[in-house]
Design a protein around this motif. Structure first.
Motif, mmCIF file in Angstrom:
data_model
loop_
_atom_site.group_PDB
_atom_site.id
_atom_site.type_symbol
_atom_site.label_atom_id
_atom_site.label_comp_id
_atom_site.label_asym_id
_atom_site.label_seq_id
_atom_site.Cartn_x
_atom_site.Cartn_y
_atom_site.Cartn_z
ATOM 1 N N THR A 168 0.816 -1.211 0.000
ATOM 2 C CA THR A 168 0.000 0.000 0.000
ATOM 3 C C THR A 168 0.852 1.265 0.000
ATOM 4 O O THR A 168 0.324 2.351 -0.126
ATOM 5 N N GLY A 170 2.899 3.431 -1.891
ATOM 6 C CA GLY A 170 3.398 3.908 -3.180
ATOM 7 C C GLY A 170 3.245 2.934 -4.326
ATOM 8 O O GLY A 170 3.664 3.238 -5.448
ATOM 9 N N TYR A 171 2.664 1.770 -4.085
ATOM 10 C CA TYR A 171 2.509 0.812 -5.176
ATOM 11 C C TYR A 171 1.391 1.253 -6.115
ATOM 12 O O TYR A 171 0.326 1.694 -5.670
ATOM 13 N N ARG A 172 1.623 1.118 -7.425
ATOM 14 C CA ARG A 172 0.618 1.459 -8.417
ATOM 15 C C ARG A 172 0.273 0.215 -9.237
ATOM 16 O O ARG A 172 1.139 -0.342 -9.909
ATOM 17 N N ASP A 234 -1.227 -6.896 -7.923
ATOM 18 C CA ASP A 234 -2.371 -6.021 -8.191
ATOM 19 C C ASP A 234 -3.624 -6.518 -7.475
ATOM 20 O O ASP A 234 -4.390 -5.726 -6.899
ATOM 21 N N TYR A 237 -3.242 -5.649 -3.908
ATOM 22 C CA TYR A 237 -3.375 -4.208 -3.695
ATOM 23 C C TYR A 237 -4.843 -3.810 -3.585
ATOM 24 O O TYR A 237 -5.241 -3.100 -2.654
ATOM 25 N N TYR A 238 -5.660 -4.263 -4.524
ATOM 26 C CA TYR A 238 -7.069 -3.891 -4.512
ATOM 27 C C TYR A 238 -7.807 -4.522 -3.325
ATOM 28 O O TYR A 238 -8.733 -3.919 -2.782
ATOM 29 N N GLU A 241 -7.094 -2.398 -0.398
ATOM 30 C CA GLU A 241 -7.783 -1.124 -0.490
ATOM 31 C C GLU A 241 -9.201 -1.211 0.045
ATOM 32 O O GLU A 241 -9.780 -0.220 0.484
#
Length: 243
Positions: A168, A170-172, A234, A237-238, A241
C-alpha cells in the motif's frame, strides 16, 4: 490431521488444522463437568442456607442465577472469550470462521441454536456430520460458516495478516482487471509460481496465456512469470484497499 488452506481477500495464505472429533468431545465433556460442579455446588449452598423455590421471587432468582448461565454457557463463552469455552481453552481449540476470521455474534448464535439438533434431539447427528465433512464441521458450523481449529494455528493467522502491508506504500497497480480473478484462480497462480517442477516454465507460459485470454489482456509487461507476479500484487493491492 489434514489442514484447511485458504487464500483470504487480502491474499494471505492461512493453513489451519481442524480440531478432531476426540478433541471436540473431550472439550464438551470438560464443559459439562464444570457445569455439573457449578449446579451441584450452588444447589448445596442454597440448601444449607435454607433457601427453597417456594415463592415466585425465589424461583426466579434460582432460574436467573443457576439455569440461565448453564443454558447460555457455550454462547456467552464463545462471544466473550473469542470462540473458546473453558473446555476448548484447556484443549487449545477455538471456533473461527471458515476463512480464519473471527465469527460474528450471529454466527455464534446460529451455532448455539443448532446445537440441540446436532446432539440431543437427533441422538448425535452432528457427530456423524463431523466425521464426514472435510473440516470436521457439525451442522451448526456448516450453517454459520464456522469451524473449530487448533489454537496454535489461529495464532499464526493473526501474525501473518500484516505481512503484505508494504504494497500500500506507493505501489501502483498495472492490471485493474486483476480484481476479476477468484480466490481459487489466485491460488492456482501462486502454486504455479512456487512450483519446483521441471516443466515449470511450460506451465507458467500456459497459465499466463490462459489468464490473458480470460481477462482480455492484449499487452503485458515483461515475461510470463513477471506478468503473473504483477497480477498477484495487483490483486492484493485492490483487496487491501477494500479493508
Amino acid at each position: 490431521m489434514a489442514e484447511s488452506t485458504i487464500i483470504t481477500g487480502q491474499f494471505v495464505r492461512i493453513s489451519q488444522t481442524p480440531a478432531s472429533l476426540g478433541e471436540r468431545m473431550l472439550a464438551l465433556i470438560i464443559d459439562y463437568f464444570l457445569l455439573f460442579i457449578y449446579v451441584v455446588g450452588f444447589s448445596v449452598m442454597m440448601a444449607r442456607s435454607g433457601i427453597h423455590a417456594s415463592s415466585g421471587f425465589t424461583f426466579f432468582f434460582l432460574f436467573a442465577v443457576i439455569y440461565l448461565p448453564v443454558l447460555f454457557y457455550s454462547l456467552l463463552c464463545e462471544v466473550f472469550n473469542r470462540g473458546q469455552s473453558f473446555g476448548k481453552r484447556l484443549l487449545n481449540i477455538r471456533v473461527v470462521k471458515a476463512d480464519g476470521s473471527t465469527p460474528s455474534l450471529s454466527s455464534y448464535l446460529l451455532r448455539w441454536l443448532l446445537f440441540p439438533i446436532d446432539l440431543p434431539i437427533t441422538g448425535g447427528l452432528g457427530v456423524l456430520v463431523i466425521l464426514l465433512t472435510k473440516n470436521h464441521q457439525r451442522l451448526g458450523d456448516l450453517a454459520a460458516g464456522t469451524m473449530v481449529i487448533k489454537e496454535k494455528n489461529y495464532r499464526k493467522i493473526q501474525v501473518s495478516l500484516d505481512e503484505y502491508d508494504y504494497l500500500t506504500k506507493g505501489y501502483r497497480p498495472v492490471y485493474p482487471v486483476a480484481t476479476d480473478l477468484s480466490l481459487e484462480q489466485i491460488n492456482v497462480i501462486n502454486k504455479t509460481l512456487a512450483s519446483g517442477n521441471k516443466d515449470r516454465a511450460r506451465r507458467v507460459k500456459l497459465l499466463a496465456e490462459k489468464i490473458r485470454s480470460l481477462l482480455s489482456i492484449k499487452q503485458t509487461e515483461g515475461n510470463d512469470e513477471k506478468f503473473l507476479q504483477t497480477l498477484l500484487r495487483d490483486y492484493q493491492y485492490y483487496a487491501l484497499e477494500e479493508i
